[in-house]
Design a protein around this motif. Sequence first.
Motif, PDB file in Angstrom:
ATOM      1  N   LEU A  83       0.812  -1.224   0.000  1.00 29.56           N
ATOM      2  CA  LEU A  83       0.000   0.000   0.000  1.00 29.56           C
ATOM      3  C   LEU A  83       0.841   1.268   0.000  1.00 29.56           C
ATOM      4  CD1 LEU A  83      -2.630  -1.160   2.652  1.00 29.56           C
ATOM      5  CD2 LEU A  83      -3.071  -0.780   0.218  1.00 29.56           C
ATOM      6  N   PHE A  84       1.990   1.242   0.668  1.00 27.69           N
ATOM      7  CA  PHE A  84       2.822   2.434   0.834  1.00 27.69           C
ATOM      8  C   PHE A  84       4.283   2.107   0.526  1.00 27.69           C
ATOM      9  CE2 PHE A  84      -0.489   2.518   4.241  1.00 27.69           C
ATOM     10  CZ  PHE A  84      -1.296   3.501   3.675  1.00 27.69           C
ATOM     11  N   GLU A  85       5.008   3.114   0.070  1.00 28.91           N
ATOM     12  CA  GLU A  85       6.424   2.924  -0.217  1.00 28.91           C
ATOM     13  C   GLU A  85       7.253   2.838   1.056  1.00 28.91           C
ATOM     14  OE1 GLU A  85       7.691   6.025  -2.801  1.00 28.91           O
ATOM     15  OE2 GLU A  85       6.356   5.428  -4.456  1.00 28.91           O
ATOM     16  N   GLY A  86       6.781   3.456   2.101  1.00 26.72           N
ATOM     17  CA  GLY A  86       7.510   3.457   3.359  1.00 26.72           C
ATOM     18  C   GLY A  86       6.788   4.302   4.379  1.00 26.72           C
ATOM     19  N   LYS A  87       7.462   4.585   5.479  1.00 28.15           N
ATOM     20  CA  LYS A  87       6.825   5.317   6.580  1.00 28.15           C
ATOM     21  C   LYS A  87       6.413   6.727   6.166  1.00 28.15           C
ATOM     22  CE  LYS A  87       9.336   6.845  10.034  1.00 28.15           C
ATOM     23  NZ  LYS A  87      10.135   6.938  11.289  1.00 28.15           N
ATOM     24  N   GLU A  88       7.285   7.422   5.450  1.00 26.85           N
ATOM     25  CA  GLU A  88       6.952   8.792   5.057  1.00 26.85           C
ATOM     26  C   GLU A  88       5.762   8.818   4.105  1.00 26.85           C
ATOM     27  OE1 GLU A  88       8.956  12.676   2.818  1.00 26.85           O
ATOM     28  OE2 GLU A  88      10.241  11.100   3.645  1.00 26.85           O
ATOM     29  N   ASP A  89       5.731   7.883   3.168  1.00 31.95           N
ATOM     30  CA  ASP A  89       4.599   7.798   2.231  1.00 31.95           C
ATOM     31  C   ASP A  89       3.301   7.512   2.983  1.00 31.95           C
ATOM     32  OD1 ASP A  89       3.377   7.675  -0.378  1.00 31.95           O
ATOM     33  OD2 ASP A  89       3.334   5.496  -0.152  1.00 31.95           O
ATOM     34  N   ALA A  90       3.375   6.626   3.973  1.00 32.25           N
ATOM     35  CA  ALA A  90       2.188   6.309   4.772  1.00 32.25           C
ATOM     36  C   ALA A  90       1.743   7.527   5.580  1.00 32.25           C
ATOM     37  CB  ALA A  90       2.481   5.133   5.701  1.00 32.25           C
ATOM     38  N   PHE A  91       2.701   8.275   6.114  1.00 30.16           N
ATOM     39  CA  PHE A  91       2.372   9.485   6.868  1.00 30.16           C
ATOM     40  C   PHE A  91       1.641  10.475   5.958  1.00 30.16           C
ATOM     41  CE2 PHE A  91       2.930  13.695   8.504  1.00 30.16           C
ATOM     42  CZ  PHE A  91       2.955  13.577   9.882  1.00 30.16           C
ATOM     43  N   LEU A  92       2.176  10.689   4.752  1.00 32.68           N
ATOM     44  CA  LEU A  92       1.562  11.649   3.832  1.00 32.68           C
ATOM     45  C   LEU A  92       0.148  11.217   3.448  1.00 32.68           C
ATOM     46  CD1 LEU A  92       4.559  12.458   1.454  1.00 32.68           C
ATOM     47  CD2 LEU A  92       3.454  14.025   3.060  1.00 32.68           C
ATOM     48  N   ALA A  93      -0.024   9.932   3.189  1.00 35.03           N
ATOM     49  CA  ALA A  93      -1.359   9.444   2.822  1.00 35.03           C
ATOM     50  C   ALA A  93      -2.343   9.632   3.966  1.00 35.03           C
ATOM     51  CB  ALA A  93      -1.276   7.965   2.424  1.00 35.03           C
ATOM     52  N   THR A  94      -1.884   9.355   5.185  1.00 37.75           N
ATOM     53  CA  THR A  94      -2.750   9.522   6.354  1.00 37.75           C
ATOM     54  C   THR A  94      -3.079  10.990   6.574  1.00 37.75           C
ATOM     55  OG1 THR A  94      -1.687   7.592   7.352  1.00 37.75           O
ATOM     56  CG2 THR A  94      -2.966   9.014   8.813  1.00 37.75           C
ATOM     57  N   TYR A  95      -2.092  11.841   6.434  1.00 36.39           N
ATOM     58  CA  TYR A  95      -2.285  13.285   6.610  1.00 36.39           C
ATOM     59  C   TYR A  95      -3.295  13.806   5.583  1.00 36.39           C
ATOM     60  CZ  TYR A  95      -1.118  18.272   6.839  1.00 36.39           C
ATOM     61  OH  TYR A  95      -1.176  19.639   6.960  1.00 36.39           O
ATOM     62  N   ARG A  96      -3.110  13.428   4.323  1.00 36.24           N
ATOM     63  CA  ARG A  96      -4.025  13.899   3.277  1.00 36.24           C
ATOM     64  C   ARG A  96      -5.455  13.442   3.537  1.00 36.24           C
ATOM     65  NH1 ARG A  96       0.283  11.868  -1.065  1.00 36.24           N
ATOM     66  NH2 ARG A  96       1.624  13.722  -1.167  1.00 36.24           N
ATOM     67  N   HIS A  97      -5.585  12.192   3.961  1.00 29.95           N
ATOM     68  CA  HIS A  97      -6.928  11.674   4.248  1.00 29.95           C
ATOM     69  C   HIS A  97      -7.567  12.444   5.403  1.00 29.95           C
ATOM     70  CE1 HIS A  97     -10.237   8.887   4.623  1.00 29.95           C
ATOM     71  NE2 HIS A  97      -9.937   8.680   5.900  1.00 29.95           N
ATOM     72  N   GLY A  98      -6.809  12.650   6.470  1.00 28.15           N
ATOM     73  CA  GLY A  98      -7.350  13.356   7.625  1.00 28.15           C
ATOM     74  C   GLY A  98      -7.679  14.802   7.324  1.00 28.15           C
ATOM     75  N   ILE A  99      -6.795  15.464   6.590  1.00 28.50           N
ATOM     76  CA  ILE A  99      -7.044  16.859   6.228  1.00 28.50           C
ATOM     77  C   ILE A  99      -8.263  16.955   5.319  1.00 28.50           C
ATOM     78  CG2 ILE A  99      -6.127  18.812   4.925  1.00 28.50           C
ATOM     79  CD1 ILE A  99      -5.019  18.426   7.804  1.00 28.50           C
ATOM     80  N   GLY A 100      -8.459  15.949   4.479  1.00 28.30           N
ATOM     81  CA  GLY A 100      -9.654  15.939   3.642  1.00 28.30           C
ATOM     82  C   GLY A 100     -10.922  15.915   4.475  1.00 28.30           C
ATOM     83  N   VAL A 101     -10.901  15.132   5.559  1.00 29.22           N
ATOM     84  CA  VAL A 101     -12.048  15.087   6.467  1.00 29.22           C
ATOM     85  C   VAL A 101     -12.251  16.457   7.128  1.00 29.22           C
ATOM     86  CG1 VAL A 101     -12.970  14.073   8.583  1.00 29.22           C
ATOM     87  CG2 VAL A 101     -11.835  12.619   6.882  1.00 29.22           C
TER      88      VAL A 101
END
Length: 255
Positions: A83-101
């Motif tokens: 799902l993610f390239e690594g920890k930073e990619d996962a952080f960015l995806a989570t941040y974008r999802h949360g900010i979208g909410v």
Amino acid sequence: MSVTAADAHVTHPPLPGARTGRDPDRAIKRGPSRVPPEVVAATQRDRLYDALVHTVAQKGFGNARVGDICQAAGVTRPAFYALFEGKEDAFLATYRHGIGVLWEVMEGAYTTAPDWRTGIRGGIGVLLSVLAAVPSFAVMAVVEIDAAGPAARREREELLERFHRFFAEAPHRDQVPAELVSSIIGGIYSTIYRAVAGGRVAELPGLLPTLTYFALVPFLGREEAADELVDRIDPLIVNPPCAPVAAARRPRLIE
């Protein structure tokens, strides 16, 4: 004059960190299953969002390991890297999802308000209430983003630029420099940052009167904006005795 997410009648999907990564309602049973692979992946992604938020909030971005996140989510490392390239990619995806909410609830409160002033109060109010309701996300998205790398910090800057949208219809907007609007947005963010970094996430809703006043005063003037600060500020601060003299010495933005 306070407002909460409930007052604004705003419903929204769960913010990352609102649930545990191992939430039983999202458990994936082992063995043969007719659950489509894309559904399994989406469930694992949601669980990893929650797990990352809790892990980063507890350990800090630098100390959080992929293994910690996977364990908190009940997801294997191969599934994580699918799902993610690594920890930073996962952080960015989570941040974008949360900010979208967050953006959705803020826009909802703003666009359904009867006027600009009420919309600004409502938007700030739901922002503070939603962050206070999910302290781990507040820590991850507001404080730990500083440690997540340049891409994460760029995401934050882009978000702050988007907040200009809430001031486009402000009274006397053509008399207020864009730099001042940026300062208002930056000041609100800095105030939230200090509260979250200081472990006072639960106190965020109490900042609503002050932050609303700060956002309104360049457009409405001190006297009208001070209605937000009833019982919270000395009248002499709003209308100091030297106000007429001070006003005569500088250009007025609002007549």
